[in-house]
Every structure is written in C-alpha cells, then in structure tokens.
Design an enzyme around this catalytic site. Structure first.
Site: not given
Ligand SMILES: [Zn+2]
Length: 167
Positions: A59, A90
């Site tokens: 990500e 993330c």
């Molecule tokens: Zn992550």
C-alpha cells in the site's frame, strides 16, 4: 462497508498480479494499486526484505508511486486496491494520502486494522472518511499467501534434511 463492483474485481486481479511479483522475489505476496478515474496511477508490491525497508508494504509503495506520478501527496478521489486487509501503518498512510475508497481482498486476522485486530477507520480522532470494502476476491488473495508459506515451509524442511545429512 459498501458493496464491491465488477470494476473492483478487475482491479483486484491487477493487485493479485503485483502480489505474484512479490512472491517471485521471496516477499510475502501482497499487491496494491491506486486507481483514479478508471486509470491506474500507482502500483506496488510488498518488498521490505529486498528494500531493507520496514515501511515497504504494498500500500505504501503504491501510494508513493501514485503521489509522485500525480505530483500531489493527496489523492482525494482515488481508490486503493490491496490484496490483504491493511495494517495500522498502512491505514494511517491511506488517511494521510486522503484516499476516499479502500478495497481489500483477504482478511488479516492478526494485524488487520479495518475489521480484524482493530477498527482504525472508526476511531474518532481521524479527520478523513475512507469508505472500506473488504472480501473482494478474498479466496484468491488468501490463497497466494497460503501457497507462499507452504512453499517456504517445504523449502525449510528440505534444507534441514540436507543439513542433517551432512552430520
Ligand atoms: Zn501495511
């Protein structure tokens, strides 16, 4: 949570392709893609080992790629697709990047920060709303990871056998 669209499945397949690139490099196979107006603007796969970078999750790498390509660190109308439920780091980056929609595949029971270990997007201190959709192609997404770990276990057994044969 909202509903997945046929478009979501198409982009999740693209994220799965990126997960395959991670697996080929010996990294836990997770792939991510950032999409804006029906076009891919960023892509990334998990690479912390090869990059000696604890933040090199799929990500984060896809967000960095998208922000650099667009020339803006905020991506307010973009959707981020990722094969695995994001971790706390993330989710933080997704909020900082002002991503409006997050679509993920398999659940991550140990560290998933959307619905599993915690529900970060529901925490009141967040200043940005992200719509999250989970479970898109979840079987395929979890399969790439379980196959990766079973191959790795088989490899470890093979090496142990080889080493014990030397004694
Ligand atoms: Zn992550």
């Amino acid at each position: 949570m909202s509903e997945a669209t046929p478009e979501d499945k198409r982009w999740m397949n693209r994220a799965l392709q990126l997960a395959g690139e991670a697996a080929a490099k010996g990294e836990v196979p997770v792939g991510a893609v950032v999409v804006l107006d029906g076009k891919e603007i960023g892509a990334g796969f998990n690479a912390p080992i090869s990059g000696c970078d604890p933040t090199a999750h799929a990500e984060i790498r896809a967000l960095r790629d998208a922000a650099a390509r667009v020339g803006n660190y905020r991506l307010p109308d973009a959707t981020l697709y990722v094969t695995l439920e994001p971790c706390t780091m993330c989710v933080g980056a997704i909020v900082h990047g002002r991503i409006s929609r997050l679509v993920y595949g398999a659940r991550e029971p140990k560290a998933g920060a959307i619905e599993s270990a915690r529900r970060t997007l529901e925490e009141p201190h967040l200043n940005w709303d992200v719509t999250a959709v989970g479970g898109v192609l979840s079987d395929q997404c979890s399969q790439v990871i379980s196959e990766f770990f079973s191959r790795r276990r088989a490899e470890i057994r093979r090496l142990r056998k080889q080493n014990s044969g030397k004694e």
